[in-house]
Design an enzyme around this catalytic site. Structure first.
Site, PDB file in Angstrom:
ATOM      1  N   ALA A 180      12.774 -37.297  55.863  1.00  0.00           N
ATOM      2  CA  ALA A 180      13.697 -37.879  54.891  1.00  0.00           C
ATOM      3  C   ALA A 180      15.148 -37.647  55.318  1.00  0.00           C
ATOM      4  O   ALA A 180      16.004 -38.525  55.178  1.00  0.00           O
ATOM      5  CB  ALA A 180      13.457 -37.276  53.513  1.00  0.00           C
ATOM      6  N   ALA A 237      15.950 -31.005  57.778  1.00  0.00           N
ATOM      7  CA  ALA A 237      15.934 -31.802  59.008  1.00  0.00           C
ATOM      8  C   ALA A 237      14.552 -32.390  59.230  1.00  0.00           C
ATOM      9  O   ALA A 237      14.068 -32.477  60.355  1.00  0.00           O
ATOM     10  CB  ALA A 237      16.360 -30.937  60.195  1.00  0.00           C
ATOM     11  N   ASP A 287      13.660 -46.029  53.251  1.00  0.00           N
ATOM     12  CA  ASP A 287      14.233 -44.820  52.632  1.00  0.00           C
ATOM     13  C   ASP A 287      15.756 -44.818  52.718  1.00  0.00           C
ATOM     14  O   ASP A 287      16.449 -44.458  51.758  1.00  0.00           O
ATOM     15  CB  ASP A 287      13.702 -43.556  53.326  1.00  0.00           C
ATOM     16  CG  ASP A 287      12.313 -43.164  52.832  1.00  0.00           C
ATOM     17  OD1 ASP A 287      11.952 -43.542  51.701  1.00  0.00           O
ATOM     18  OD2 ASP A 287      11.589 -42.490  53.589  1.00  0.00           O
ATOM     19  N   LYS A 309       4.333 -40.608  58.609  1.00  0.00           N
ATOM     20  CA  LYS A 309       5.422 -41.557  58.861  1.00  0.00           C
ATOM     21  C   LYS A 309       5.728 -41.723  60.356  1.00  0.00           C
ATOM     22  O   LYS A 309       6.229 -42.752  60.780  1.00  0.00           O
ATOM     23  CB  LYS A 309       6.690 -41.120  58.122  1.00  0.00           C
ATOM     24  CG  LYS A 309       6.624 -41.341  56.615  1.00  0.00           C
ATOM     25  CD  LYS A 309       7.943 -40.985  55.949  1.00  0.00           C
ATOM     26  CE  LYS A 309       7.883 -41.189  54.446  1.00  0.00           C
ATOM     27  NZ  LYS A 309       9.138 -40.882  53.773  1.00  0.00           N
ATOM     28  N   ARG A 352      16.507 -24.603  57.926  1.00  0.00           N
ATOM     29  CA  ARG A 352      15.892 -23.295  58.212  1.00  0.00           C
ATOM     30  C   ARG A 352      15.614 -23.176  59.709  1.00  0.00           C
ATOM     31  O   ARG A 352      15.963 -22.186  60.335  1.00  0.00           O
ATOM     32  CB  ARG A 352      14.575 -23.197  57.411  1.00  0.00           C
ATOM     33  CG  ARG A 352      13.794 -21.955  57.662  1.00  0.00           C
ATOM     34  CD  ARG A 352      12.523 -21.947  56.863  1.00  0.00           C
ATOM     35  NE  ARG A 352      11.650 -23.102  57.162  1.00  0.00           N
ATOM     36  CZ  ARG A 352      10.463 -23.284  56.634  1.00  0.00           C
ATOM     37  NH1 ARG A 352      10.003 -22.430  55.759  1.00  0.00           N
ATOM     38  NH2 ARG A 352       9.727 -24.335  56.958  1.00  0.00           N
ATOM     39  N   THR A 353      15.030 -24.220  60.300  1.00  0.00           N
ATOM     40  CA  THR A 353      14.775 -24.225  61.745  1.00  0.00           C
ATOM     41  C   THR A 353      15.934 -24.979  62.405  1.00  0.00           C
ATOM     42  O   THR A 353      15.971 -26.213  62.414  1.00  0.00           O
ATOM     43  CB  THR A 353      13.434 -24.940  62.047  1.00  0.00           C
ATOM     44  OG1 THR A 353      12.456 -24.461  61.130  1.00  0.00           O
ATOM     45  CG2 THR A 353      12.972 -24.716  63.460  1.00  0.00           C
TER      46      THR A 353
END
Ligand code: NAP
Length: 275
Positions: A131, A128, A102, A66, A152-153
């Site tokens: 999407a 993050a 989206d 994308k 998570r990051t």
């Protein structure tokens, strides 16, 4: 002349897009078969160039391309530019235009099908990735009161905060429940991680604190395969409203179809066929 349209990605044999797009094409008697174009990164540029052919309507783009396709296109919509990701390419007589459906697909599903108001809501977004950016753009454009991101990051969440802060109130935090504070403060939680998706490496594990799910009133999970995702199941078990991402899949695909053909997509036909 048989027209061409399809989805470009890598390892995408499980995609449901051909099912919904072929229903839309058939409903308008368009002589085309929506194809799955599983291409490697080295072949991506050639494949994008081939979309300029006079019998090609355009393409959908999915994981992991994308962002990669952006420099290969001639122009971008405002939304694709701001999000930094393209999921739809339209061939205008050899000129390739990139768009992102989206965000509007999500907003249409949540507000029209599920009657959930975005304006004034306090939202929590998990994830993050690509999407997540489209969802956050949609939430802020539709006047969400605030967006909090956990990922998570953490650094990736912070990058999104700086990218979108001109659009509204947005901050990042960690999964630590103390930092998240009182969970009642969120009207809507949206899962934009790949957790729960069939055939994903995360399948079966539960990286999201369960009390986050149990205390939530409305939980929108972008995952749609399986239809009852682990999150939707958990939310429903605790009496909340759990929604899967199937409606968003249909709506974003319907908008892509309309951009390629200029014709109205048969949204309800597509939705019932896939269910
Ligand atoms: P992506 O760019 O690869 O992002 C994946 C996200 O999941 C990242 O935030 C990542 O965190 C997180 N994640 C991955 N493994 C994790 C783990 N073990 N623990 C915690 N978090 C983890 O993917 P995407 O394009 O944003 O897509 C995300 C999901 O949305 C996918 O399931 C996709 O199918 C779905 N989706 C649905 C629709 C629809 O129409 N319904 C449309 C688009 C996407 P890190 O940053 O830390 O790696």
């Amino acid at each position: 002349m048989k027209l061409q349209v399809g989805i470009i990605g890598n390892s995408i044999k499980h995609t449901l897009s051909p099912l919904i797009q072929n229903i839309a094409l058939n409903s308008h008697n368009i002589d085309a078969q929506y194809q799955v174009w599983d291409v490697s990164l080295v072949d991506l540029k050639n494949h994008i160039n081939s979309l300029k052919g006079e019998n090609v309507l355009g393409a959908n783009v999915t994981i992991p391309y994308k962002e990669e396709v952006i420099p290969m296109l001639d122009s971008l919509s405002e939304v694709a530019k701001t999000i930094g990701a393209v999921n739809t390419i339209i061939n205008h007589n050899g000129v390739l235009h990139g768009d992102n459906t989206d965000s509007d697909g999500f907003i249409k599903d949540i507000t029209k099908r599920h009657n959930i108001k975005i304006s004034g809501t306090k939202t929590l977004v998990l994830g993050a990735g690509g999407a997540s950016k489209a969802i956050i753009y949609g939430l802020l454009k539709h006047q969400a009161k605030s967006v909090t991101i956990v990922n998570r990051t953490r650094e990736k969440a912070d990058i999104i905060v700086s990218k979108f802060q001109h659009l509204g109130l947005i901050k990042s935090t960690s999964f630590n429940l103390i930092e998240l504070g009182n969970l009642d403060q969120f009207d809507l939680i949206i899962n934009c991680t790949s957790f729960g998706m069939k055939h994903s490496s995360l399948e079966g594990k539960f990286p999201i604190p369960k009390n986050l799910i149990n205390q939530c009133k409305i939980f929108y999970d972008l995952v749609y395969n399986p239809l009852i995702t682990p999150i939707v199941q958990e939310v429903q078990n605790s009496g909340g409203v759990g929604i899967n991402g199937l409606g968003m899949l249909i709506e974003q695909g319907a908008i892509s179809f309309e951009l390629w053909t200029g014709l109205k997509a048969p949204n309800e036909l597509m939705f019932s066929a896939i269910k």
